[in-house]
Design an enzyme around this catalytic site. Sequence first.
Site, PDB file in Angstrom:
ATOM      1  N   SER A 274      17.996  66.759  30.420  1.00  0.00           N
ATOM      2  CA  SER A 274      19.330  66.922  31.010  1.00  0.00           C
ATOM      3  C   SER A 274      20.195  67.908  30.229  1.00  0.00           C
ATOM      4  CB  SER A 274      20.047  65.575  31.078  1.00  0.00           C
ATOM      5  OG  SER A 274      21.367  65.759  31.560  1.00  0.00           O
ATOM      6  N   LYS A 275      20.839  68.799  30.977  1.00  0.00           N
ATOM      7  CA  LYS A 275      21.798  69.749  30.390  1.00  0.00           C
ATOM      8  C   LYS A 275      23.227  69.189  30.415  1.00  0.00           C
ATOM      9  CE  LYS A 275      18.970  73.308  29.746  1.00  0.00           C
ATOM     10  NZ  LYS A 275      17.726  72.562  29.864  1.00  0.00           N
ATOM     11  N   SER A 276      23.404  67.995  30.995  1.00  0.00           N
ATOM     12  CA  SER A 276      24.757  67.465  31.169  1.00  0.00           C
ATOM     13  C   SER A 276      25.536  67.308  29.867  1.00  0.00           C
ATOM     14  CB  SER A 276      24.712  66.134  31.927  1.00  0.00           C
ATOM     15  OG  SER A 276      24.326  66.353  33.264  1.00  0.00           O
TER      16      SER A 276
ATOM     17  N   LYS B 221      20.801  57.306  41.618  1.00  0.00           N
ATOM     18  CA  LYS B 221      22.059  57.576  42.327  1.00  0.00           C
ATOM     19  C   LYS B 221      22.391  56.516  43.378  1.00  0.00           C
ATOM     20  CE  LYS B 221      22.170  62.570  41.563  1.00  0.00           C
ATOM     21  NZ  LYS B 221      22.273  63.907  42.180  1.00  0.00           N
TER      22      LYS B 221
ATOM     23  N   ARG C 126      10.292  68.234  57.231  1.00  0.00           N
ATOM     24  CA  ARG C 126       8.923  68.054  57.731  1.00  0.00           C
ATOM     25  C   ARG C 126       8.877  66.898  58.729  1.00  0.00           C
ATOM     26  NH1 ARG C 126       6.827  69.654  52.414  1.00  0.00           N
ATOM     27  NH2 ARG C 126       5.848  71.684  52.701  1.00  0.00           N
TER      28      ARG C 126
END
Length: 268
Positions: free
Chosen positions: A14-16, A65, A150
């Site tokens: 994670s770059k958060s 989430k 799809r």
Amino acid sequence: MDLYAVWGNPIVQSKSPLIQNKLATQTHQTIEYIAKLGDLDAFEQQLLAFFEEGAKGCNITSPFKERAYQLADEYSQRAKLAEACNTLKKLDDGKLYADNTDGIGLVTDLERLNWLRPNQRVLILGAGGATKGVLLPLLQAQQNIVLANRTFLKAKELAERFQPYGNIQAASMDSIPLQTYDVVINATSAGLSGGTAPVDAEILKLGSAFYDMQYTKGTDTPFIALCKSLGLTNISDGFGMLVAQAAHSFHLWRGVMPNFVAVYEQLK
């Protein structure tokens, strides 16, 4: 010092924390922001304990989430429609408020690129969780959306949920309307898994600009590599969206809106 975190599994990539600490420095806010590995079996208990210990807010990433959304007491409209949140804030009364800043992050980054004008045609590839979070802000920005997946039924169900908020229609990947598209957005996580493109190259050639909600540091995502191989131009990955959604989360927590472009330029 006010404590915040990002929860996910895996989380090491994670770059958060880097982004949020840059946003805090820029806005002269004193916070602590860390990465937390969520337990797949005990995430709810972990998250509630985190807030009981005094944390002020957090970001939520894959695969939590939807589960985090279920724990909230109050919701923004965009979180409610997505049935998922990437941001939680502890309110003064102790309740948890859920928001989803993914879509407004995408819209903000499209504005940075100068790719967002009213009444455009936008093709979105994929009808999964990533797409659910971005549809409302795109429709509120007066975009006309073709949502391709799809499995047509999944696209149809999602389009019907969002039809009260703007112009959106569903398509299967092999029945996408043959018309020009101002922006093509890849929201599939698979990219080119197994070497197969998410959509026929002839469809991509109908686009004017190409945005991948994924990003990979130092290398092209499969979708971006495909676009380049077709000689297409106006291509962007999702790193700007990542920084912008972080800035909108920060604004919810701190009441200060950072200059996300400055932080994006620092980190890209």
